[in-house]
Motif scaffolding. Structure first.
Motif, PDB file in Angstrom:
ATOM      1  N   PRO A 192     -31.761  20.619  -8.768  1.00  0.00           N
ATOM      2  CA  PRO A 192     -32.544  21.796  -8.375  1.00  0.00           C
ATOM      3  C   PRO A 192     -32.687  22.825  -9.490  1.00  0.00           C
ATOM      4  CG  PRO A 192     -31.041  21.182  -6.621  1.00  0.00           C
ATOM      5  CD  PRO A 192     -30.688  20.336  -7.804  1.00  0.00           C
ATOM      6  N   ALA A 193     -31.640  23.006 -10.296  1.00  0.00           N
ATOM      7  CA  ALA A 193     -31.728  23.945 -11.421  1.00  0.00           C
ATOM      8  C   ALA A 193     -32.754  23.458 -12.439  1.00  0.00           C
ATOM      9  CB  ALA A 193     -30.359  24.111 -12.074  1.00  0.00           C
ATOM     10  N   LEU A 194     -32.761  22.171 -12.718  1.00  0.00           N
ATOM     11  CA  LEU A 194     -33.743  21.609 -13.647  1.00  0.00           C
ATOM     12  C   LEU A 194     -35.162  21.806 -13.115  1.00  0.00           C
ATOM     13  CD1 LEU A 194     -31.919  18.262 -14.517  1.00  0.00           C
ATOM     14  CD2 LEU A 194     -32.216  20.213 -16.042  1.00  0.00           C
ATOM     15  N   SER A 195     -35.326  21.642 -11.794  1.00  0.00           N
ATOM     16  CA  SER A 195     -36.662  21.778 -11.210  1.00  0.00           C
ATOM     17  C   SER A 195     -37.187  23.203 -11.326  1.00  0.00           C
ATOM     18  CB  SER A 195     -36.639  21.352  -9.745  1.00  0.00           C
ATOM     19  OG  SER A 195     -36.029  22.339  -8.917  1.00  0.00           O
ATOM     20  N   GLN A 196     -36.276  24.168 -11.505  1.00  0.00           N
ATOM     21  CA  GLN A 196     -36.677  25.574 -11.641  1.00  0.00           C
ATOM     22  C   GLN A 196     -36.731  26.018 -13.097  1.00  0.00           C
ATOM     23  OE1 GLN A 196     -37.715  27.308  -8.789  1.00  0.00           O
ATOM     24  NE2 GLN A 196     -37.557  25.159  -8.199  1.00  0.00           N
ATOM     25  N   GLY A 197     -36.702  25.058 -14.019  1.00  0.00           N
ATOM     26  CA  GLY A 197     -36.903  25.371 -15.432  1.00  0.00           C
ATOM     27  C   GLY A 197     -35.661  25.764 -16.196  1.00  0.00           C
ATOM     28  N   ALA A 198     -34.481  25.437 -15.698  1.00  0.00           N
ATOM     29  CA  ALA A 198     -33.261  25.775 -16.431  1.00  0.00           C
ATOM     30  C   ALA A 198     -33.238  25.070 -17.776  1.00  0.00           C
ATOM     31  CB  ALA A 198     -32.031  25.375 -15.617  1.00  0.00           C
ATOM     32  N   THR A 199     -32.890  25.812 -18.825  1.00  0.00           N
ATOM     33  CA  THR A 199     -32.781  25.240 -20.163  1.00  0.00           C
ATOM     34  C   THR A 199     -31.331  25.082 -20.601  1.00  0.00           C
ATOM     35  OG1 THR A 199     -32.912  27.436 -21.192  1.00  0.00           O
ATOM     36  CG2 THR A 199     -34.992  26.248 -20.834  1.00  0.00           C
ATOM     37  N   ARG A 200     -30.421  25.634 -19.828  1.00  0.00           N
ATOM     38  CA  ARG A 200     -28.988  25.551 -20.107  1.00  0.00           C
ATOM     39  C   ARG A 200     -28.277  25.755 -18.778  1.00  0.00           C
ATOM     40  NH1 ARG A 200     -26.406  25.942 -25.162  1.00  0.00           N
ATOM     41  NH2 ARG A 200     -28.497  26.237 -26.001  1.00  0.00           N
ATOM     42  N   ILE A 201     -27.301  24.905 -18.465  1.00  0.00           N
ATOM     43  CA  ILE A 201     -26.690  24.936 -17.145  1.00  0.00           C
ATOM     44  C   ILE A 201     -25.173  25.019 -17.265  1.00  0.00           C
ATOM     45  CG2 ILE A 201     -26.352  23.677 -14.979  1.00  0.00           C
ATOM     46  CD1 ILE A 201     -29.082  22.378 -15.437  1.00  0.00           C
ATOM     47  N   VAL A 202     -24.607  25.943 -16.503  1.00  0.00           N
ATOM     48  CA  VAL A 202     -23.159  26.026 -16.312  1.00  0.00           C
ATOM     49  C   VAL A 202     -22.891  25.637 -14.867  1.00  0.00           C
ATOM     50  CG1 VAL A 202     -21.133  27.516 -16.284  1.00  0.00           C
ATOM     51  CG2 VAL A 202     -22.903  27.844 -18.034  1.00  0.00           C
ATOM     52  N   ALA A 203     -22.153  24.566 -14.656  1.00  0.00           N
ATOM     53  CA  ALA A 203     -21.927  24.037 -13.310  1.00  0.00           C
ATOM     54  C   ALA A 203     -20.468  24.192 -12.913  1.00  0.00           C
ATOM     55  CB  ALA A 203     -22.338  22.571 -13.242  1.00  0.00           C
ATOM     56  N   LEU A 204     -20.241  24.764 -11.741  1.00  0.00           N
ATOM     57  CA  LEU A 204     -18.893  24.995 -11.222  1.00  0.00           C
ATOM     58  C   LEU A 204     -18.601  23.926 -10.173  1.00  0.00           C
ATOM     59  CD1 LEU A 204     -19.779  27.695 -12.553  1.00  0.00           C
ATOM     60  CD2 LEU A 204     -18.349  28.867 -10.900  1.00  0.00           C
ATOM     61  N   ASN A 205     -17.842  22.919 -10.589  1.00  0.00           N
ATOM     62  CA  ASN A 205     -17.631  21.715  -9.803  1.00  0.00           C
ATOM     63  C   ASN A 205     -16.313  21.784  -9.027  1.00  0.00           C
ATOM     64  OD1 ASN A 205     -17.733  19.046  -8.856  1.00  0.00           O
ATOM     65  ND2 ASN A 205     -16.733  18.260 -10.709  1.00  0.00           N
ATOM     66  N   LEU A 206     -16.388  21.565  -7.709  1.00  0.00           N
ATOM     67  CA  LEU A 206     -15.211  21.621  -6.840  1.00  0.00           C
ATOM     68  C   LEU A 206     -14.797  20.251  -6.318  1.00  0.00           C
ATOM     69  CD1 LEU A 206     -16.200  24.730  -4.671  1.00  0.00           C
ATOM     70  CD2 LEU A 206     -14.676  24.700  -6.661  1.00  0.00           C
ATOM     71  N   ALA A 207     -15.497  19.192  -6.696  1.00  0.00           N
ATOM     72  CA  ALA A 207     -15.185  17.860  -6.168  1.00  0.00           C
ATOM     73  C   ALA A 207     -13.737  17.499  -6.494  1.00  0.00           C
ATOM     74  CB  ALA A 207     -16.141  16.827  -6.750  1.00  0.00           C
ATOM     75  N   ASP A 208     -13.043  16.951  -5.507  1.00  0.00           N
ATOM     76  CA  ASP A 208     -11.621  16.657  -5.667  1.00  0.00           C
ATOM     77  C   ASP A 208     -11.285  15.389  -4.882  1.00  0.00           C
ATOM     78  OD1 ASP A 208      -8.878  16.571  -5.826  1.00  0.00           O
ATOM     79  OD2 ASP A 208      -8.587  18.705  -5.427  1.00  0.00           O
ATOM     80  N   PRO A 209     -10.918  14.290  -5.556  1.00  0.00           N
ATOM     81  CA  PRO A 209     -10.602  13.047  -4.842  1.00  0.00           C
ATOM     82  C   PRO A 209      -9.386  13.175  -3.935  1.00  0.00           C
ATOM     83  CG  PRO A 209      -9.989  12.873  -7.159  1.00  0.00           C
ATOM     84  CD  PRO A 209     -10.770  14.144  -7.013  1.00  0.00           C
ATOM     85  N   ARG A 210      -8.601  14.235  -4.108  1.00  0.00           N
ATOM     86  CA  ARG A 210      -7.444  14.421  -3.243  1.00  0.00           C
ATOM     87  C   ARG A 210      -7.834  14.841  -1.830  1.00  0.00           C
ATOM     88  NH1 ARG A 210      -4.079  18.584  -6.725  1.00  0.00           N
ATOM     89  NH2 ARG A 210      -6.177  19.501  -6.707  1.00  0.00           N
ATOM     90  N   ASP A 211      -9.155  15.008  -1.594  1.00  0.00           N
ATOM     91  CA  ASP A 211      -9.632  15.265  -0.240  1.00  0.00           C
ATOM     92  C   ASP A 211      -9.116  14.220   0.733  1.00  0.00           C
ATOM     93  OD1 ASP A 211     -11.031  17.563  -0.654  1.00  0.00           O
ATOM     94  OD2 ASP A 211     -13.006  16.637  -0.717  1.00  0.00           O
ATOM     95  N   VAL A 212      -9.020  12.982   0.274  1.00  0.00           N
ATOM     96  CA  VAL A 212      -8.574  11.901   1.137  1.00  0.00           C
ATOM     97  C   VAL A 212      -7.171  12.181   1.654  1.00  0.00           C
ATOM     98  CG1 VAL A 212      -8.065   9.436   1.259  1.00  0.00           C
ATOM     99  CG2 VAL A 212     -10.032  10.248  -0.065  1.00  0.00           C
ATOM    100  N   ASP A 213      -6.271  12.633   0.768  1.00  0.00           N
ATOM    101  CA  ASP A 213      -4.903  12.934   1.176  1.00  0.00           C
ATOM    102  C   ASP A 213      -4.859  14.111   2.135  1.00  0.00           C
ATOM    103  OD1 ASP A 213      -4.002  10.907  -0.531  1.00  0.00           O
ATOM    104  OD2 ASP A 213      -3.898  12.289  -2.235  1.00  0.00           O
ATOM    105  N   ALA A 214      -5.684  15.122   1.877  1.00  0.00           N
ATOM    106  CA  ALA A 214      -5.704  16.295   2.752  1.00  0.00           C
ATOM    107  C   ALA A 214      -6.154  15.922   4.154  1.00  0.00           C
ATOM    108  CB  ALA A 214      -6.626  17.363   2.170  1.00  0.00           C
TER     109      ALA A 214
END
Length: 293
Positions: A192-214
């Motif tokens: 979505p950021a690319l579709s809005q013309g972003a030329t530089r992206i800072v992404a804050l990623n929360l994905a965590d494989p430990r979700d399975v344990d939780a």
């Protein structure tokens, strides 16, 4: 560029992309403070699910020290409320068997919470000085929906659509659309950021494989952990593909991978205060290794 050419260089547009992750969204709050202290400011905010909540608040209140402090207060408030009850199976049964009125009451709790914190129904995307895109999923058309392209759209409605995660929050029916959590199709909304013309992206990623344990610790039926494994696999594939798209388009992508010291179930907001500080320290260390932006 040739002398006399009418072509103009593409203006720089730095996008901050805020991914999904439930209660782990508190990590983003600390990371955003670290980005501000490093002198990095967004020209565009893009959010999905809990990232949409953080992005919408800052777009309305400003990416300023005051706005960042206000966002921390929102999270402290959320920590004291049972926004996402933890009994997954009971909540699921209630969602499946409950009346439409009961489901609407669930949605109303979140609407009231956001309005209390300044995201009023009358605020549109066109009112915002800082451009904002919120990602939802249309279950009727099997497509992502990008709120913010139409300046007349309500920020609050876009936010409610982006965080509508069953069984806690019922999907929104809007005409022929059936809208739910944006993380279903874009857990880290780089595209979505690319579709809005972003030329530089800072992404804050929360994905965590430990979700399975939780999930396994809260649900011993075996169903919850299986679903969690499926979702984690889908999440990581999505992140890889969207990062690959940015690379192919030549758009620099800087990812802040934010992970709590101890696994955090997506429904457990009680650790918000400590997660904010963990996110701040993790981001500060990662930003220090980046090239000058």
């Amino acid at each position: 560029m040739e002398v006399g050419s009418t072509d103009r260089p593409t203006p720089e547009k730095r996008a901050f992309v805020l991914g999904s992750g439930g209660a782990r969204g508190a990590l983003q709050v600390g990371a955003l403070r670290a980005l501000y202290e490093a002198g990095l400011r967004p020209d565009l905010l893009v959010g999905t699910s809990i990232g949409a909540a953080n992005a919408a608040y800052l777009a309305v209140h400003g990416f300023t020290p005051e706005g960042l402090r206000g966002l921390e207060e929102v999270w402290h408030d959320a920590a004291g409320r049972d926004l996402l009850p933890s009994n997954f199976l009971r909540i699921t049964v209630r969602f499946l068997l409950g009346s439409p009125r009961a489901r609407e009451r669930q949605l109303a709790r979140f609407r009231e919470f956001f309005v209390e914190h300044g995201i009023r129904p009358e605020i549109t995307f066109g009112d915002l000085e800082l451009p904002l895109v919120l990602v939802a999923t249309d279950l009727a058309r099997f497509d992502p929906v990008y709120y913010g392209r139409d300046p007349s759209e309500s920020v609050l409605e876009g936010l409610l659509a982006s965080i509508a995660l069953p069984p806690w929050v019922t999907p929104l029916e809007r005409g022929e659309r059936l809208l739910m959590d944006g993380g279903l199709l874009s857990v880290l909304p780089v595209e979505p950021a690319l579709s809005q013309g972003a030329t530089r992206i800072v992404a804050l990623n929360l994905a965590d494989p430990r979700d399975v344990d939780a999930v396994a610790s809260a649900d011993r039926s075996g169903v919850g952990p299986l679903l969690a494994r499926m979702l984690v696999a889908v999440e990581y594939r999505q992140i890889y593909l969207e990062a690959r798209l940015a690379k192919e388009r030549g758009v620099p992508l800087f990812v802040l991978n934010l992970r709590a010291e101890r696994p955090v179930p997506l429904w457990d907001f009680r650790r918000s205060r400590e997660l904010i500080e963990e996110g701040y320290e993790q981001a500060r260390r990662q930003i220090a290794r980046w090239p000058r932006m």
